[in-house]
Design an enzyme around this catalytic site. Structure first.
Site, PDB file in Angstrom:
ATOM      1  N   TYR A 144       0.777  -1.233  -0.141  1.00 34.05           N
ATOM      2  CA  TYR A 144       0.004   0.032  -0.042  1.00 34.05           C
ATOM      3  C   TYR A 144       1.014   1.204   0.044  1.00 34.05           C
ATOM      4  O   TYR A 144       0.838   2.025  -0.839  1.00 34.05           O
ATOM      5  CB  TYR A 144      -0.970  -0.017   1.400  1.00 34.05           C
ATOM      6  CG  TYR A 144      -1.846   1.174   1.308  1.00 34.05           C
ATOM      7  CD1 TYR A 144      -3.061   1.281   0.518  1.00 34.05           C
ATOM      8  CD2 TYR A 144      -1.761   1.930   2.236  1.00 34.05           C
ATOM      9  CE1 TYR A 144      -4.041   2.015   0.492  1.00 34.05           C
ATOM     10  CE2 TYR A 144      -2.769   3.070   2.306  1.00 34.05           C
ATOM     11  CZ  TYR A 144      -3.621   2.878   1.434  1.00 34.05           C
ATOM     12  OH  TYR A 144      -4.769   4.139   1.833  1.00 34.05           O
ATOM     13  N   ASN A 173      -6.602   9.460   8.427  1.00 36.08           N
ATOM     14  CA  ASN A 173      -7.810   8.515   8.542  1.00 36.08           C
ATOM     15  C   ASN A 173      -9.205   9.232   8.377  1.00 36.08           C
ATOM     16  O   ASN A 173      -9.266  10.277   9.364  1.00 36.08           O
ATOM     17  CB  ASN A 173      -7.520   7.956   9.860  1.00 36.08           C
ATOM     18  CG  ASN A 173      -6.223   6.982  10.155  1.00 36.08           C
ATOM     19  OD1 ASN A 173      -5.219   7.722   9.941  1.00 36.08           O
ATOM     20  ND2 ASN A 173      -6.588   5.869  10.594  1.00 36.08           N
ATOM     21  N   GLY A 204      -1.338  -3.692  20.528  1.00 41.51           N
ATOM     22  CA  GLY A 204      -0.410  -3.102  21.305  1.00 41.51           C
ATOM     23  C   GLY A 204      -0.995  -2.281  22.385  1.00 41.51           C
ATOM     24  O   GLY A 204      -1.759  -3.098  23.165  1.00 41.51           O
ATOM     25  N   GLY A 206      -2.145   0.405  22.996  1.00 41.32           N
ATOM     26  CA  GLY A 206      -3.105   1.374  22.592  1.00 41.32           C
ATOM     27  C   GLY A 206      -2.639   2.933  22.583  1.00 41.32           C
ATOM     28  O   GLY A 206      -3.245   3.967  22.872  1.00 41.32           O
ATOM     29  N   THR A 209      -1.036   6.830  18.136  1.00 36.69           N
ATOM     30  CA  THR A 209      -2.173   7.927  17.946  1.00 36.69           C
ATOM     31  C   THR A 209      -2.493   8.004  16.524  1.00 36.69           C
ATOM     32  O   THR A 209      -1.676   7.438  15.588  1.00 36.69           O
ATOM     33  CB  THR A 209      -1.503   9.327  18.391  1.00 36.69           C
ATOM     34  OG1 THR A 209      -0.653  10.063  17.365  1.00 36.69           O
ATOM     35  CG2 THR A 209      -1.081   9.396  19.795  1.00 36.69           C
TER      36      THR A 209
HETATM   37  P1  NAD Z   1     -12.689   1.602   0.441  1.00 40.05           P
HETATM   38  O1  NAD Z   1     -11.851   0.389   0.718  1.00 40.05           O
HETATM   39  O2  NAD Z   1     -14.088   1.547   0.958  1.00 40.05           O
HETATM   40  O3  NAD Z   1     -12.769   2.025  -1.059  1.00 40.05           O
HETATM   41  C1  NAD Z   1     -12.001   1.703  -2.086  1.00 40.05           C
HETATM   42  C2  NAD Z   1     -13.008   1.429  -3.439  1.00 40.05           C
HETATM   43  O4  NAD Z   1     -12.108   1.076  -4.526  1.00 40.05           O
HETATM   44  C3  NAD Z   1     -13.862   0.230  -3.047  1.00 40.05           C
HETATM   45  O5  NAD Z   1     -15.167   0.462  -3.461  1.00 40.05           O
HETATM   46  C4  NAD Z   1     -13.179  -1.122  -3.992  1.00 40.05           C
HETATM   47  O6  NAD Z   1     -13.907  -2.084  -4.408  1.00 40.05           O
HETATM   48  C5  NAD Z   1     -12.365  -0.182  -5.079  1.00 40.05           C
HETATM   49  N1  NAD Z   1     -11.141  -0.947  -5.719  1.00 40.05           N
HETATM   50  C6  NAD Z   1     -10.069  -1.563  -5.158  1.00 40.05           C
HETATM   51  N2  NAD Z   1      -9.503  -2.043  -6.034  1.00 40.05           N
HETATM   52  C7  NAD Z   1      -9.981  -1.578  -7.177  1.00 40.05           C
HETATM   53  C8  NAD Z   1      -9.719  -1.719  -8.602  1.00 40.05           C
HETATM   54  N3  NAD Z   1      -8.502  -2.463  -8.917  1.00 40.05           N
HETATM   55  N4  NAD Z   1     -10.472  -1.489  -9.759  1.00 40.05           N
HETATM   56  C9  NAD Z   1     -11.737  -0.672  -9.456  1.00 40.05           C
HETATM   57  N5  NAD Z   1     -11.846  -0.387  -8.154  1.00 40.05           N
HETATM   58  C10 NAD Z   1     -11.346  -0.887  -7.172  1.00 40.05           C
HETATM   59  O7  NAD Z   1     -11.814   2.633   1.035  1.00 40.05           O
HETATM   60  P2  NAD Z   1     -11.812   4.458   1.203  1.00 40.05           P
HETATM   61  O8  NAD Z   1     -11.631   4.657   2.733  1.00 40.05           O
HETATM   62  O9  NAD Z   1     -13.222   4.821   0.688  1.00 40.05           O
HETATM   63  O10 NAD Z   1     -10.686   4.907   0.389  1.00 40.05           O
HETATM   64  C11 NAD Z   1     -10.731   5.577  -0.821  1.00 40.05           C
HETATM   65  C12 NAD Z   1      -9.495   6.086  -1.285  1.00 40.05           C
HETATM   66  O11 NAD Z   1      -9.079   6.968  -0.082  1.00 40.05           O
HETATM   67  C13 NAD Z   1      -8.370   4.952  -1.307  1.00 40.05           C
HETATM   68  O12 NAD Z   1      -7.603   5.328  -2.602  1.00 40.05           O
HETATM   69  C14 NAD Z   1      -7.592   5.199  -0.026  1.00 40.05           C
HETATM   70  O13 NAD Z   1      -6.190   5.036  -0.336  1.00 40.05           O
HETATM   71  C15 NAD Z   1      -7.810   6.554   0.431  1.00 40.05           C
HETATM   72  N6  NAD Z   1      -7.672   6.686   1.629  1.00 40.05           N
HETATM   73  C16 NAD Z   1      -8.495   6.504   2.490  1.00 40.05           C
HETATM   74  C17 NAD Z   1      -8.267   6.607   3.851  1.00 40.05           C
HETATM   75  C18 NAD Z   1      -9.070   6.424   4.872  1.00 40.05           C
HETATM   76  O14 NAD Z   1      -8.988   6.294   5.922  1.00 40.05           O
HETATM   77  N7  NAD Z   1     -10.406   6.126   4.596  1.00 40.05           N
HETATM   78  C19 NAD Z   1      -6.926   7.383   4.404  1.00 40.05           C
HETATM   79  C20 NAD Z   1      -6.011   7.661   3.381  1.00 40.05           C
HETATM   80  C21 NAD Z   1      -6.345   7.382   1.965  1.00 40.05           C
HETATM   81  N1  UDP Z   2      -6.420  -0.722  15.776  1.00 46.36           N
HETATM   82  C1  UDP Z   2      -6.851  -1.350  16.757  1.00 46.36           C
HETATM   83  N2  UDP Z   2      -7.637  -2.253  16.887  1.00 46.36           N
HETATM   84  C2  UDP Z   2      -8.576  -2.633  15.664  1.00 46.36           C
HETATM   85  C3  UDP Z   2      -8.022  -1.935  14.682  1.00 46.36           C
HETATM   86  C4  UDP Z   2      -7.005  -1.046  14.793  1.00 46.36           C
HETATM   87  O1  UDP Z   2      -6.144  -0.936  18.067  1.00 46.36           O
HETATM   88  O2  UDP Z   2      -9.282  -3.294  16.179  1.00 46.36           O
HETATM   89  C5  UDP Z   2      -5.199  -0.034  15.802  1.00 46.36           C
HETATM   90  C6  UDP Z   2      -4.151  -0.088  14.699  1.00 46.36           C
HETATM   91  O3  UDP Z   2      -3.179  -0.965  15.184  1.00 46.36           O
HETATM   92  C7  UDP Z   2      -3.789   1.317  14.552  1.00 46.36           C
HETATM   93  C8  UDP Z   2      -4.706   2.169  14.638  1.00 46.36           C
HETATM   94  O4  UDP Z   2      -5.797   1.384  15.546  1.00 46.36           O
HETATM   95  O5  UDP Z   2      -2.476   1.680  15.354  1.00 46.36           O
HETATM   96  C9  UDP Z   2      -5.545   2.651  13.268  1.00 46.36           C
HETATM   97  O6  UDP Z   2      -5.671   1.457  12.428  1.00 46.36           O
HETATM   98  P1  UDP Z   2      -6.510   1.512  11.066  1.00 46.36           P
HETATM   99  O7  UDP Z   2      -6.378   0.181  10.607  1.00 46.36           O
HETATM  100  O8  UDP Z   2      -7.816   2.060  11.391  1.00 46.36           O
HETATM  101  O9  UDP Z   2      -5.671   2.368  10.143  1.00 46.36           O
HETATM  102  P2  UDP Z   2      -4.043   2.775   9.854  1.00 46.36           P
HETATM  103  O10 UDP Z   2      -3.163   1.865  10.773  1.00 46.36           O
HETATM  104  O11 UDP Z   2      -3.994   2.406   8.415  1.00 46.36           O
HETATM  105  O12 UDP Z   2      -3.869   4.230  10.224  1.00 46.36           O
END
Ligand code: NAD
Ligand code: UDP
Length: 324
Positions: A144, A173, A204, A206, A209
């Site tokens: 990723y 997030n 971990g 907790g 952040t």
């Molecule tokens: P999500 O998993 O709910 O949505 C991702 C969507 O992309 C899904 O509908 C999935 O089916 C589709 N998808 C995955 N692979 C695909 C492919 N090869 N072709 C077509 N469609 C595909 O996630 P989200 O939280 O809605 O995230 C959306 C975007 O925002 C992502 O690019 C993610 O990296 C970015 N993002 C999200 C967060 C967050 O906290 N939600 C944080 C940082 C970045």
């Molecule tokens: N996390 C947790 N319990 C859960 C899911 C996640 O303690 O059931 C923690 C995880 O280890 C991370 C934070 O929460 O430190 C955020 O995790 P998330 O998967 O939401 O997003 P990301 O790590 O990609 O920021």
């Protein structure tokens, strides 16, 4: 009215973005392969004549006539992007190339949802856009983190080589209604566990952040960034600078749900970042934007949503799809 392509439009953020763009009167092409997205997320949009769902995997080229593109396709939850890591890299890298080639052919503006993960386990706090990150290239999160970094490289090379109008948003997030109950991210896990009376899984101790942005605030920012003048490719941090430990989040969820679930400690996943908080000064000055929804308020909305999902009011099929 413009024709807008949203890849990943059936996902959590994508479905909110499609909804908002339709409300603004645009024609919206929603491209998704339904890896983590669901039909339910877009069910409410199907009756809008401007909404055009297209089932397609962005690792293959696509041809549509649109004016602008939001590239969101890519599973965002560690559980799901690590389930098929090679597909994750292909989605971010091949997907970016296909979307950028389409944008060049159409002369369309294109926005990439990059991620705070490009900063890895950051050594600078809070993170601003000038920080280059601290990323493991060979770990479980690398499919990723590194593919999103490579996608940024591609966006900037297409910008330099073809003068393509690109916008790179680094999303922190984000949470809210339409997260999948089995998405695996911390907010959805904690709420579903609290509402079901199951133990709250703290990875971990907790003390790590995160900064949590409500989805409506993020969608506002994405649209403002796409339309921003003066033109600025970014990268631009988008997120809520409020910083909470995972333990604080668990306690807030327990209080807001009136749950008596107990906390259980589980191992911290590999390369889990210890601290994360966006410096959003650049977004504030370019977009005149900052998040408006405090965590407690956003959590209440999200809890309301998950209560309905768990009561079977929002298609029980959601609970069956997407296995861990
Ligand atoms: P999500 O998993 O709910 O949505 C991702 C969507 O992309 C899904 O509908 C999935 O089916 C589709 N998808 C995955 N692979 C695909 C492919 N090869 N072709 C077509 N469609 C595909 O996630 P989200 O939280 O809605 O995230 C959306 C975007 O925002 C992502 O690019 C993610 O990296 C970015 N993002 C999200 C967060 C967050 O906290 N939600 C944080 C940082 C970045
Ligand atoms: N996390 C947790 N319990 C859960 C899911 C996640 O303690 O059931 C923690 C995880 O280890 C991370 C934070 O929460 O430190 C955020 O995790 P998330 O998967 O939401 O997003 P990301 O790590 O990609 O920021």
């Amino acid at each position: 009215m413009r024709a807008v392509l949203v890849t990943g439009g059936a996902g959590f953020i994508g479905s909110h973005l499609c909804e908002r763009l339709l409300q603004e009167g645009h024609e919206v092409f929603c491209v998704d392969n339904f890896y983590t997205g669901t039909q339910e997320n877009i069910a409410g949009l199907l009756s809008d004549p401007g909404f055009k769902p297209v089932q397609h995997d962005v690792i293959f080229p696509l041809h549509l006539e649109v004016d602008e593109i939001y590239n969101l396709a890519c599973a965002a939850s560690p559980v799901h992007y690590q389930r098929q890591p090679i597909q994750t890299t292909k989605t971010s890298v091949h997907g970016a190339i296909n979307i950028l080639d389409l944008a060049v052919r159409l002369g369309a503006r294109v926005l990439q949802t990059s991620t705070s993960e490009v900063y890895g386990d950051p050594l600078v706090h809070p993170q601003n856009e000038d920080y280059w990150g601290n990323v493991n290239p060979i770990g479980l999160r690398s499919c990723y983190d590194e593919s999103k970094r490579c996608a940024e490289t591609l966006f900037f090379d297409y910008h330099r080589q073809f003068a393509l109008d690109v916008r790179v948003a680094r999303v922190f997030n984000t949470y809210g209604p339409r997260m999948h109950p089995k998405d695996g991210r911390v907010v959805s896990n904690f709420i579903v566990q609290a509402l079901s009376g199951e133990p709250i899984t703290i990875y971990g101790d907790g003390s790590q952040t995160r900064s949590f942005c409500y989805v409506n605030d993020l969608v506002d920012a994405l649209i403002l960034f796409m339309n921003a003048r003066p033109v600025d490719p970014g990268p631009l941090n988008l997120g809520n600078p409020g910083e909470f430990t995972v333990l604080e989040l668990a306690e807030m969820v327990l209080r807001l749900t009136n749950s008596s679930s107990r906390l259980v400690l589980e191992p911290l996943p590999e390369d889990d970042p210890k601290r994360r908080r966006p410096d959003i000064s650049r977004a504030k000055s370019l977009l005149g934007w900052e998040p408006r929804v405090p965590l407690e308020e956003g959590l209440k909305e999200t809890i309301r949503y998950f209560r309905k999902v768990l009561a079977g009011e929002i298609v029980s099929e959601l609970m069956l799809r997407v296995s861990h």
